[in-house]
Motif scaffolding. Structure first.
Motif, short mmCIF file in Angstrom:
data_model
loop_
_atom_site.label_atom_id
_atom_site.label_comp_id
_atom_site.label_asym_id
_atom_site.label_seq_id
_atom_site.Cartn_x
_atom_site.Cartn_y
_atom_site.Cartn_z
N UNK A 1 0.83 -1.21 0.00
CA UNK A 1 0.00 0.00 0.00
C UNK A 1 0.86 1.26 0.00
N UNK A 2 1.91 1.25 0.81
CA UNK A 2 2.79 2.41 0.91
C UNK A 2 3.51 2.67 -0.40
N UNK A 3 4.01 1.63 -1.02
CA UNK A 3 4.68 1.76 -2.32
C UNK A 3 3.70 2.29 -3.36
N UNK A 4 2.51 1.70 -3.42
CA UNK A 4 1.50 2.13 -4.40
C UNK A 4 1.10 3.58 -4.18
N UNK A 5 0.87 3.96 -2.93
CA UNK A 5 0.48 5.35 -2.62
C UNK A 5 1.57 6.31 -3.07
N UNK A 6 2.82 5.97 -2.81
CA UNK A 6 3.93 6.83 -3.23
C UNK A 6 4.01 6.95 -4.74
N UNK A 7 3.76 5.86 -5.44
CA UNK A 7 3.80 5.91 -6.91
C UNK A 7 2.68 6.79 -7.46
N UNK A 8 1.49 6.64 -6.89
CA UNK A 8 0.35 7.45 -7.35
C UNK A 8 0.56 8.92 -7.02
N UNK A 9 1.04 9.16 -5.81
CA UNK A 9 1.25 10.53 -5.34
C UNK A 9 2.28 11.28 -6.20
N UNK A 10 3.28 10.59 -6.68
CA UNK A 10 4.40 11.28 -7.30
C UNK A 10 4.56 11.07 -8.81
N UNK A 11 3.64 10.34 -9.44
CA UNK A 11 3.77 10.08 -10.88
C UNK A 11 2.43 10.27 -11.58
N UNK A 12 2.39 9.91 -12.84
CA UNK A 12 1.14 9.98 -13.60
C UNK A 12 0.36 8.67 -13.55
N UNK A 13 0.73 7.76 -12.65
CA UNK A 13 0.01 6.50 -12.45
C UNK A 13 -1.28 6.80 -11.67
N UNK A 14 -2.38 6.16 -12.08
CA UNK A 14 -3.67 6.44 -11.46
C UNK A 14 -4.31 5.28 -10.71
N UNK A 15 -4.12 4.05 -11.17
CA UNK A 15 -4.81 2.90 -10.58
C UNK A 15 -3.83 1.75 -10.36
N UNK A 16 -3.61 1.40 -9.09
CA UNK A 16 -2.77 0.26 -8.76
C UNK A 16 -3.58 -0.71 -7.92
N UNK A 17 -3.54 -1.97 -8.32
CA UNK A 17 -4.19 -3.02 -7.55
C UNK A 17 -3.15 -3.61 -6.60
#
Length: 173
Positions: free
Chosen positions: A126-142
């Motif tokens: 969850x922490x990795x996914x949140x960081x990726x969404x917060x800081x990139x153009x990624x929108x949806x991570x399962x």
């Protein structure tokens, strides 16, 4: 990727468990514990145990992911990545996340990797996914947590009453 600032949320939740139900009385045969003690102290009345390859970590994880994606109101094409937390992968390589990516037919559009940190693995995911969404153009991570502890549990040990199999997933946006 550009640095962005977004609020991250859980948009959908899904879960699945194997079909085989194992009661406390089945687990404790020959052990120094009781059904009553397990229910009172652990709150466990039964557990689910996978039956074989059709209920592998990747199959359970894919089913939980599909439920989460449906509950998030998005399509498979909207998924940017998969992070799987597991201590019981189907195999060493490719990762369980890559197997799920293949089951869901997302190979050409998303990333996939496993996080192996046993109990804390899902939180790390969850922490990795949140960081990726917060800081990139990624929108949806399962993010998927899946384990088949029945495959690595010593059923002759008193602690075996703690363990079962299943998968849970969230779509983070």
């Amino acid at each position: 990727m550009l640095l962005k600032s977004k609020s991250v949320k859980i948009a959908g939740v899904g879960a699945t468990v194997p079909s085989k139900v194992v009661s406390n009385s089945e687990v404790i045969t020959g052990l120094d514990t009781s059904d009553e003690w397990i229910k009172k102290n652990l709150g466990i009345y039964e557990r689910r145990v996978s039956r074989g390859p059709e209920e592998s970590s990747s199959m359970l994880g894919a089913a939980a992911a599909l439920n989460a994606i449906k509950n998030a109101g998005i399509s498979l094409e909207d998924v940017d990545g998969i992070i799987v937390a597991t201590a019981t992968p189907d195999q060493v390589a490719p990762s369980t996340a890559c197997l799920i990516q293949n089951i869901l037919k997302l190979s050409n559009q998303s990333f996939a990797f496993d996080v192996q940190a046993v109990c804390s693995g899902f939180i790390y995911g969850l922490t990795i996914a949140a960081g990726m969404i917060e800081s990139t153009d990624i929108n949806n991570i399962v993010v998927i947590g899946v384990d088949r502890f029945s495959t690595i549990t010593n059923w002759e040990h008193r602690s075996s009453s703690f363990f079962g199999d299943g998968a849970g997933a969230v779509v983070l946006q």
